[in-house]
Write an enzyme that holds these catalytic residues in place. Structure first.
Site, PDB file in Angstrom:
ATOM      1  N   LYS A  83       0.852  -1.194   0.000  1.00 27.28           N
ATOM      2  CA  LYS A  83       0.000   0.000   0.000  1.00 27.28           C
ATOM      3  C   LYS A  83       0.885   1.240   0.000  1.00 27.28           C
ATOM      4  CE  LYS A  83      -4.461  -0.198   2.178  1.00 27.28           C
ATOM      5  NZ  LYS A  83      -5.150  -0.089   3.466  1.00 27.28           N
TER       6      LYS A  83
HETATM    7  C1  E4P Z   1      -8.404  -0.123   3.731  1.00 35.50           C
HETATM    8  O1  E4P Z   1      -7.664  -0.333   2.810  1.00 35.50           O
HETATM    9  C2  E4P Z   1      -8.489   1.184   4.416  1.00 35.50           C
HETATM   10  O2  E4P Z   1      -7.292   1.461   5.076  1.00 35.50           O
HETATM   11  C3  E4P Z   1      -9.667   1.209   5.355  1.00 35.50           C
HETATM   12  O3  E4P Z   1     -10.788   0.705   4.661  1.00 35.50           O
HETATM   13  C4  E4P Z   1      -9.942   2.571   5.955  1.00 35.50           C
HETATM   14  O4  E4P Z   1     -11.157   2.518   6.637  1.00 35.50           O
HETATM   15  P1  E4P Z   1     -11.612   3.629   7.706  1.00 35.50           P
HETATM   16  O5  E4P Z   1     -11.908   4.889   6.973  1.00 35.50           O
HETATM   17  O6  E4P Z   1     -12.842   3.047   8.337  1.00 35.50           O
HETATM   18  O7  E4P Z   1     -10.469   3.781   8.665  1.00 35.50           O
END
Ligand code: E4P
Length: 219
Positions: A83
């Protein structure tokens, strides 16, 4: 549509994996911090449970550090996807990693232009955070439709990975537009199984069946 589970919790991952409904996992620094374990060890355990893509995020902010971290993360297991945040340095890192065959997931994406840039850079996955758009009073569904249109218009290889999902309706909306992946929190996955009429219906069927058995016994 592929389902990823949005957690670093091993019990949650195991439970959904055993149900056979998840294709991958997404983690982020916050989700790993919640577990309190050594992050790379935790990621290794996750990759042993799920054979599909497992996203692990870099912490560095410069292209050089991100690329270095990405190379290290990709050594954890062959299914690691790195990521990378949606910044100029991040986009440079994505191009380098794409050439090296390291899969990337461009994260913290909030606009259609960011999707276009990440797709052009060769991201494997692009993660729009729809829940956070909603928190910001933006129309997350309309935005997502336009993001999907952009990906489809040019036949980009990038897959739209809908993230920051807050409710089961978000999954339906993502599926309606043909989004490639939804990464779903455990609590939302649980809700997707349920409907009050399923429980009521099952209870009534079982009661009627028992009634019939008693009638047959007393004949
Ligand atoms: C996943 O890849 C993301 O980091 C995650 O869905 C973020 O979610 P949030 O906005 O609930 O923290």
């Amino acid at each position: 549509m592929e389902f990823f589970i949005d957690t670093a919790n091993l019990d949650q991952i195991k439970e959904m994996q055993e149900l056979g409904i998840i294709d991958g996992v997404t983690t982020n620094p916050t989700l790993l911090a919640k577990e309190g374990a050594e992050p790379n060890e935790q990621l290794k355990k996750i990759c042993e449970i799920v054979k599909g893509p497992v996203s692990a995020e870099v912490i560095g902010l410069t292209t050089e550090v991100m690329v270095k971290e990405a190379r290290e993360l990709s050594k954890i297991a062959s299914n690691i996807v790195v990521k990378i945040p949606m910044t100029k340095d991040g986009i440079k890192a994505v191009k380098i990693l794409d050439k090296e065959g390291i899969k990337t997931n461009v994260t913290l994406v909030f606009s259609q232009n960011q999707v276009l840039i990440a797709a052009k850079a060769g991201a494997t996955y692009i993660s729009p955070f729809i829940g956070r758009l909603m928190d910001n009073s933006q129309n997350e569904i309309d935005t997502l439709w336009e993001m999907m249109e952009i990906i489809n218009a040019y036949d980009f290889k990038s897959k739209l990975l809908v993230a920051s999902i807050r409710n089961a309706r978000h999954v339906v909306e993502a599926a309606k537009m043909g989004a490639h992946v939804a990464t779903i929190p455990f609590a939302v996955l649980e809700k997707m199984f349920k409907h009050p009429n399923t429980d009521k219906g099952l209870e009534a069927f079982l009661k009627d069946w028992e009634k019939l058995q008693n009638q047959l016994k007393n004949k």
